[in-house]
Design an enzyme around this catalytic site. Structure first.
Site, PDB file in Angstrom:
ATOM      1  N   LYS A   1     -29.719  -8.375   0.022  1.00 31.55           N
ATOM      2  CA  LYS A   1     -29.174  -9.610   0.587  1.00 31.55           C
ATOM      3  C   LYS A   1     -29.841  -9.947   1.909  1.00 31.55           C
ATOM      4  O   LYS A   1     -29.577 -10.980   2.506  1.00 31.55           O
ATOM      5  CB  LYS A   1     -27.667  -9.463   0.804  1.00 31.55           C
ATOM      6  CG  LYS A   1     -26.937  -9.176  -0.506  1.00 31.55           C
ATOM      7  CD  LYS A   1     -25.550  -9.690  -0.479  1.00 31.55           C
ATOM      8  CE  LYS A   1     -24.732  -9.157  -1.634  1.00 31.55           C
ATOM      9  NZ  LYS A   1     -24.685 -10.102  -2.750  1.00 31.55           N
TER      10      LYS A   1
ATOM     11  N   ASP B   1     -17.035  -4.301   5.277  1.00 29.91           N
ATOM     12  CA  ASP B   1     -18.020  -4.742   4.294  1.00 29.91           C
ATOM     13  C   ASP B   1     -18.937  -5.741   4.994  1.00 29.91           C
ATOM     14  O   ASP B   1     -18.562  -6.882   5.235  1.00 29.91           O
ATOM     15  CB  ASP B   1     -17.310  -5.386   3.100  1.00 29.91           C
ATOM     16  CG  ASP B   1     -18.301  -5.915   2.070  1.00 29.91           C
ATOM     17  OD1 ASP B   1     -19.508  -5.914   2.345  1.00 29.91           O
ATOM     18  OD2 ASP B   1     -17.837  -6.337   0.989  1.00 29.91           O
TER      19      ASP B   1
ATOM     20  N   HIS C   1     -14.717  -9.007  -1.868  1.00 30.18           N
ATOM     21  CA  HIS C   1     -15.571  -8.886  -3.052  1.00 30.18           C
ATOM     22  C   HIS C   1     -14.996  -7.720  -3.870  1.00 30.18           C
ATOM     23  O   HIS C   1     -14.447  -6.775  -3.295  1.00 30.18           O
ATOM     24  CB  HIS C   1     -16.982  -8.554  -2.546  1.00 30.18           C
ATOM     25  CG  HIS C   1     -18.044  -8.539  -3.587  1.00 30.18           C
ATOM     26  ND1 HIS C   1     -18.225  -7.493  -4.449  1.00 30.18           N
ATOM     27  CD2 HIS C   1     -19.001  -9.442  -3.885  1.00 30.18           C
ATOM     28  CE1 HIS C   1     -19.263  -7.754  -5.241  1.00 30.18           C
ATOM     29  NE2 HIS C   1     -19.743  -8.936  -4.915  1.00 30.18           N
TER      30      HIS C   1
ATOM     31  N   CYS D   1     -17.726 -12.464  -8.123  1.00 34.26           N
ATOM     32  CA  CYS D   1     -17.160 -11.121  -7.957  1.00 34.26           C
ATOM     33  C   CYS D   1     -16.010 -11.111  -6.964  1.00 34.26           C
ATOM     34  O   CYS D   1     -15.841 -10.134  -6.213  1.00 34.26           O
ATOM     35  CB  CYS D   1     -18.219 -10.103  -7.527  1.00 34.26           C
ATOM     36  SG  CYS D   1     -19.514  -9.913  -8.733  1.00 34.26           S
TER      37      CYS D   1
HETATM   38  C1  LIG Z   1     -19.137  -9.454   0.568  1.00 35.23           C
HETATM   39  C2  LIG Z   1     -19.863  -8.602  -0.423  1.00 35.23           C
HETATM   40  N1  LIG Z   1     -19.544  -7.316  -0.542  1.00 35.23           N
HETATM   41  C3  LIG Z   1     -20.165  -6.497  -1.404  1.00 35.23           C
HETATM   42  C4  LIG Z   1     -21.167  -6.946  -2.208  1.00 35.23           C
HETATM   43  C5  LIG Z   1     -21.788  -5.999  -3.175  1.00 35.23           C
HETATM   44  O1  LIG Z   1     -23.121  -5.785  -2.927  1.00 35.23           O
HETATM   45  P1  LIG Z   1     -24.012  -5.003  -3.997  1.00 35.23           P
HETATM   46  O2  LIG Z   1     -23.799  -5.696  -5.305  1.00 35.23           O
HETATM   47  O3  LIG Z   1     -25.386  -5.167  -3.474  1.00 35.23           O
HETATM   48  O4  LIG Z   1     -23.565  -3.597  -4.038  1.00 35.23           O
HETATM   49  C6  LIG Z   1     -21.544  -8.289  -2.131  1.00 35.23           C
HETATM   50  C7  LIG Z   1     -22.602  -8.847  -2.978  1.00 35.23           C
HETATM   51  O5  LIG Z   1     -22.507  -9.170  -4.121  1.00 35.23           O
HETATM   52  C8  LIG Z   1     -20.867  -9.137  -1.218  1.00 35.23           C
HETATM   53  O6  LIG Z   1     -21.182 -10.431  -1.129  1.00 35.23           O
END
Ligand SMILES: Cc1ncc(COP(=O)(O)O)c(C=O)c1O
Lengths: 179, 430
Positions: free
Chosen positions: B245, B219, B142, B385
């Site tokens: 999430k 992550d 991500h 993303c």
């Molecule tokens: C694999 C992964 N990492 C990081 C994130 C980032 O999370 P957040 O936007 O809650 O900071 C997400 C969610 O969008 C994700 O799916």
């Protein structure tokens, strides 16, 4: 018709399937590259300009169409890109709409189109609607705020490329490496 | 995982009744089919109620002030920390509250940047990243677990290297030998991709990083909501995740760090609430976790998040995972029968979560999503993303259905039925 069918009218799907202006011209006076950050859709667009003929020039010219004498006229619009049916159809309709107009007239229709997109399904006045020709079919998109950016992608590229061309900047647009 | 441990239909029905939003009716009275849990999950009433109760009865600034409410709020905040830490296999002091997974990774890169700039005295030197050092990431990340590392590399002069994603979206572990070299200081990787759903073999990654003496950063944003998670057993050094999430509110998440590392790491953000003594020239810092929590924290959200992990714990993450696994298998089998579908990720449910991104030949994801939305089905469209992994798989964007514990087989079937209509609606593939 459902809102979905209004948005995806046959005219729009036709433009999306057989887009006008797709395929980049070799030479250009201004170029732009734009992406829609939410989906990564992109467009590369080129414009060619010419000066409108001096008074007494082309017979039968309409005001705004062919341009006021001495005004810069958008002679050609060509583009390439990747995107949803709305962004592709919108770029295609835009090409038909703006080619041959002087830059002031282009700005006016761009304004009318932006207003249409902001209208949230309420539409625009009749004069603005008529000025948009086929592109008025995209009115249904304005009900879907998440999709307005799709419809505006080509217009953003046009605005940028035309501004560069008018300023004499015919440099290639910067396209990120590895995209 | 055995099928018998999965949630029964009655249990799923009871779970659904706990989520007020699942009762929502859309245009034309259509029920909501929510298949976007990978982006954000919905909240059970216990989460909403816990935050309301805190707001109505206990709200006050934490860790300062001596009045009754201040004490109650501080207890609620620290109890929340303990509950969430236990849920992910950490000690309370190993859990730093952040604004989310993104906030956690940026906090860590800021702290490592500070260490690289010489802050934090002796104990911090081990974290310094020097020109020519290497930071390893993966193509499946991500943007949250990629861009902060690009920035840290640029600031420190380190080089960035990565493991590639193979054609099925899984990480190419055969890249490990070349990607991780003797100068590798850190390996950051996702536990499960939010696009391909592929679950990473953490043990292999940790072993390879350790051999090079590199730190590991996991992550866990996608794994924490869907799998039993024990960070200390996984042996990673740091991890990041988000409450929103995992049935909690947005605005809060966590950075996990092994305690001996957090104790040595300088702060990434500074200001109020993280200091001991402040003079006009300098300050000394609190021990972890508070050293890393500068400024007023999201206390109400912490309370809500604790209620969310309590809810998940009561169901049991093994059973949640088994239920989602069965639905994932159904979804993957179903999409395989639809003309023009290409799944971006492993084609079967083994070592895979229920985030199923797909390309539908001839129809752009935005158009797919719009058609599904008109049927009340919420999916995500775009690059989610994660542009590089899409590019690696040869597409710009995709349509993603992602499952949660409250989804049913009937909803999966409804999605499949609608997806099957999309190409004919747009006049392709006839
Ligand atoms: C694999 C992964 N990492 C990081 C994130 C980032 O999370 P957040 O936007 O809650 O900071 C997400 C969610 O969008 C994700 O799916």
């Amino acid at each position: 018709m459902s809102s979905l069918d209004v948005m995806y009218q046959e005219l729009i799907l036709d433009h999306a399937r057989h887009p006008h202006g797709r395929g980049l011209a070799e030479s250009f006076d201004g170029e732009s590259f734009q992406v829609n950050p939410t989906c990564g859709d992109r467009i590369q667009l080129r414009v060619g300009l010419r000066a409108a003929p001096a008074p007494g020039g082309e017979p039968g010219a309409q005001p705004g169409d062919g341009g006021e004498p001495g005004a810069l006229v958008l002679e050609s619009v060509s583009w390439d890109g990747q995107g949803c049916s709305i962004s592709q159809a919108s770029a295609s309709m835009m090409k038909d709409l703006v080619e041959g107009k002087d830059l002031a007239a282009v700005e006016a229709v761009a304004g009318a189109f932006a207003e249409l997109m902001r209208s949230r399904g309420r539409g625009v006045d009749q004069a603005a609607a008529e000025s948009l020709e086929d592109a008025i079919a995209l009115e249904g998109v304005s009900r879907y705020p998440m999709r307005v950016k799709c419809a505006l992608l080509g217009w953003m590229a046009l605005k940028d490329a035309a501004a560069k061309a008018a300023a004499g900047d015919a440099s290639p647009a910067r396209i990120p490496e590895g995209i | 995982m055995t099928v018998s441990s999965a949630l029964s239909d009655q249990e799923v029905a009871a779970i659904r009744a706990d989520f007020p939003i699942l009762g929502r009716r859309l245009e034309g009275g259509r029920p909501l089919v929510y298949l976007d849990t990978g982006a954000t999950s919905q909240r059970p009433r216990v989460v909403i109620d816990a935050m309301r109760d805190f707001s109505e009865n206990h709200n006050a600034a934490v860790h300062r002030g001596a009045h009754t409410l201040a004490g109650e709020a501080t207890d609620a905040f620290e109890d929340a920390r303990a509950a969430i830490a236990a849920f992910v296999g950490a000690a309370p002091a190993e859990l730093v509250f952040t604004s989310g997974a993104t906030g956690a990774i940026n906090l860590l890169t800021a702290a490592l940047g500070a260490a690289s700039a010489g802050r934090g005295q002796d104990p911090s030197h081990r974290f310094a990243i020097l020109p020519g050092d290497r930071i390893v990431v993966t193509q499946a990340e991500h943007h949250s677990n990629l861009v902060p590392w690009q920035e840290l590399a640029a600031r420190t002069g380190a080089e960035l290297a990565w493991l590639r994603a193979g054609p099925d979206g899984r990480l190419r572990l055969d890249d490990l030998a070349t990607a991780i070299n003797a100068r590798t200081r850190l390996v950051a990787f996702t536990h499960a991709s939010n696009v391909t759903g592929a679950i990473t073999d953490v043990a292999v990654m940790v072993a390879a990083a350790r051999r090079a003496g590199a730190l590991t950063v996991l992550d866990a944003a996608q794994s924490a909501p869907h799998l039993p998670l024990d960070l200390s057993a996984l042996g990673v050094d740091f991890a990041a995740f988000s409450a929103h999430k995992m049935l909690g509110p947005n605005g809060i998440g966590g950075l996990y760090g092994r305690i001996e590392l957090l104790e040595a790491l300088p702060p990434g953000l500074t200001g109020g609430s993280m200091v001991e003594i402040v003079t006009m020239r300098e300050a000394t810092f609190l021990p972890p976790p508070h050293r890393f929590e500068a400024g007023t924290q999201a206390v109400t959200q912490a309370v809500g998040w604790a209620a969310a992990v309590g809810y998940l714990d009561a169901l049991g993450m093994e059973r949640v995972a088994a239920h989602e696994h069965a639905l994932t298998a159904r979804l993957l089998e179903g999409v395989a029968r639809i003309d023009g579908v290409r799944v971006l990720g492993p084609a079967d449910a083994t070592d895979r979560l229920g985030a199923v991104a797909l390309d539908l030949a001839g129809v752009h994801p935005h158009d797919v999503g719009q058609y599904l939305d008109a049927q009340g089905i919420a999916v995500r469209v775009g690059h989610h993303c994660a542009q590089p992994v899409h590019r690696a798989l040869g597409v710009v964007a995709s349509t993603r259905a992602s499952l949660g514990l409250y989804n049913t087989a009937a909803e999966v079937d409804q999605f499949l039925g609608a997806l099957d209509q999309v190409r004919s609606y747009f006049g392709v593939g006839r």
